[in-house]
Design a protein around this motif. Sequence first.
Motif, short mmCIF file in Angstrom:
data_model
loop_
_atom_site.label_atom_id
_atom_site.label_comp_id
_atom_site.label_asym_id
_atom_site.label_seq_id
_atom_site.Cartn_x
_atom_site.Cartn_y
_atom_site.Cartn_z
N SER A 186 38.11 -25.53 79.55
CA SER A 186 38.72 -24.74 78.47
C SER A 186 38.12 -25.11 77.12
O SER A 186 37.83 -24.24 76.29
N THR A 187 37.93 -26.40 76.91
CA THR A 187 37.34 -26.87 75.65
C THR A 187 35.91 -26.39 75.49
O THR A 187 35.50 -25.95 74.40
N VAL A 188 35.14 -26.45 76.57
CA VAL A 188 33.75 -25.97 76.52
C VAL A 188 33.71 -24.49 76.18
O VAL A 188 32.91 -24.04 75.35
N LEU A 189 34.59 -23.70 76.82
CA LEU A 189 34.61 -22.26 76.55
C LEU A 189 34.98 -21.97 75.11
O LEU A 189 34.32 -21.17 74.43
N VAL A 190 36.05 -22.59 74.63
CA VAL A 190 36.50 -22.34 73.26
C VAL A 190 35.43 -22.75 72.25
O VAL A 190 35.18 -22.05 71.26
N ALA A 191 34.78 -23.87 72.50
CA ALA A 191 33.73 -24.33 71.59
C ALA A 191 32.54 -23.38 71.62
O ALA A 191 31.98 -23.02 70.57
N GLY A 192 32.15 -22.94 72.81
CA GLY A 192 31.02 -22.03 72.92
C GLY A 192 31.30 -20.67 72.31
O GLY A 192 30.38 -19.97 71.88
N ALA A 193 32.58 -20.28 72.26
CA ALA A 193 32.94 -18.97 71.71
C ALA A 193 32.73 -18.88 70.21
O ALA A 193 32.86 -17.80 69.63
N VAL A 194 32.41 -19.99 69.57
CA VAL A 194 32.11 -19.97 68.13
C VAL A 194 30.98 -19.00 67.83
O VAL A 194 30.94 -18.38 66.75
N PHE A 195 30.06 -18.83 68.77
CA PHE A 195 28.88 -17.98 68.55
C PHE A 195 29.11 -16.53 68.96
O PHE A 195 28.21 -15.71 68.84
N ALA A 196 30.31 -16.21 69.46
CA ALA A 196 30.56 -14.87 69.98
C ALA A 196 30.66 -13.81 68.89
O ALA A 196 30.22 -12.67 69.07
N VAL A 197 31.26 -14.16 67.76
CA VAL A 197 31.43 -13.21 66.65
C VAL A 197 30.74 -13.83 65.44
O VAL A 197 31.35 -14.62 64.71
N PRO A 198 29.48 -13.51 65.20
CA PRO A 198 28.66 -14.22 64.20
C PRO A 198 29.25 -14.28 62.79
O PRO A 198 29.19 -15.31 62.13
N ASP A 199 29.84 -13.17 62.31
CA ASP A 199 30.31 -13.16 60.93
C ASP A 199 31.73 -13.70 60.77
O ASP A 199 32.24 -13.83 59.66
N GLY A 204 36.02 -16.02 67.76
CA GLY A 204 35.66 -16.28 69.14
C GLY A 204 36.55 -17.33 69.79
O GLY A 204 37.13 -17.08 70.86
N PRO A 205 36.71 -18.51 69.18
CA PRO A 205 37.60 -19.52 69.77
C PRO A 205 39.04 -19.05 69.91
O PRO A 205 39.70 -19.36 70.91
N VAL A 206 39.55 -18.32 68.91
CA VAL A 206 40.92 -17.82 69.00
C VAL A 206 41.08 -16.87 70.18
O VAL A 206 42.05 -16.95 70.94
N VAL A 207 40.12 -15.96 70.33
CA VAL A 207 40.19 -14.99 71.43
C VAL A 207 40.08 -15.70 72.78
O VAL A 207 40.83 -15.39 73.72
N ALA A 208 39.16 -16.64 72.89
CA ALA A 208 38.98 -17.37 74.16
C ALA A 208 40.25 -18.12 74.53
O ALA A 208 40.69 -18.11 75.69
N ALA A 209 40.84 -18.79 73.55
CA ALA A 209 42.07 -19.54 73.81
C ALA A 209 43.21 -18.59 74.22
O ALA A 209 43.99 -18.90 75.12
N ALA A 210 43.29 -17.44 73.55
CA ALA A 210 44.34 -16.47 73.88
C ALA A 210 44.15 -15.92 75.29
O ALA A 210 45.12 -15.73 76.04
N ALA A 211 42.91 -15.66 75.68
CA ALA A 211 42.63 -15.14 77.02
C ALA A 211 43.02 -16.15 78.09
O ALA A 211 43.60 -15.79 79.13
N LEU A 212 42.72 -17.42 77.84
CA LEU A 212 43.09 -18.45 78.81
C LEU A 212 44.60 -18.63 78.87
O LEU A 212 45.16 -18.86 79.96
N ALA A 213 45.27 -18.51 77.73
CA ALA A 213 46.73 -18.60 77.72
C ALA A 213 47.34 -17.45 78.53
O ALA A 213 48.32 -17.64 79.28
N LEU A 214 46.75 -16.26 78.39
CA LEU A 214 47.22 -15.12 79.17
C LEU A 214 47.00 -15.36 80.66
O LEU A 214 47.86 -15.03 81.49
#
Length: 253
Positions: A186-199, A204-214
């Motif tokens: 989970s930590t690896v995914l959330v950290a990697g999601a930093v690059f998902a939405v460049p601006d 990215g981390p918020v969305v990844a964490a929310a998806a895992l919570a769901l």
Amino acid sequence: MLGGLRLALSWLTVLPVPHRDDGPAIDRTSGRRAITSTPLVGLLLGAAAAAVLWIALRASLDPALAGLIAVAALALVTRGMHVDGLADTVDGLGCYGAPDRALEVMRSGGVGPFGAAALLICLGGQALSFGALASGGQWAAIVTAVAAGRVAAVLTCRTTLPAAAPTGFGALVAGTQRASVCAAWSTVLVAGAVFAVPDRWWQGPVVAAAALALALGLTRHCARRFGGVTGDVLGAAIEVSVAVTAVGFLVGG
């Protein structure tokens, strides 16, 4: 880890990867190792989906059509198992009766109205989101979304959720993933999601964490409804998490 990855590839893709040269039959130990390696399979599948989208856009196809082709390619390369699991799980959740009745519906092989609606919404959301992300050059977001589904698979197999039946795929993998493994991926995914939405690096981390919570909530509910986890629940968690993550990366864009 290498043996687990080989088994995960042979289980979760159509790639002709032998899971072992010689050794004992597959048991819960090998199942645990395979599920632990599943996010790595997600990275490979995400890269493949991004490549399909790039080729489709280079061929001047509409982004929505490109996204549909990518989703179809993922379904083909995974033998449609996760898609089938999504439909069966939603049909099971939609039926009345005891857990045994729900499991019977899930094993029936048909697709009911609840399952059909879930497929339309979930796969349609994936296709449109993939196309939009690709047209915007958010290739990291596509890879991350597909990988998120496989991290959700790890969470589905956490030790607090038992198998719904003593046999089948769920019996091999349910309850095999320790909290430390779930937290690490989970930590690896959330950290990697930093690059998902460049601006907006934080999105990215918020969305990844929310998806895992769901995914945690969905699988907990399924375990209560069915008396445990099945292979179908695993597939449902994967497909829903991919869709939610991909859509989330587009919010505010």
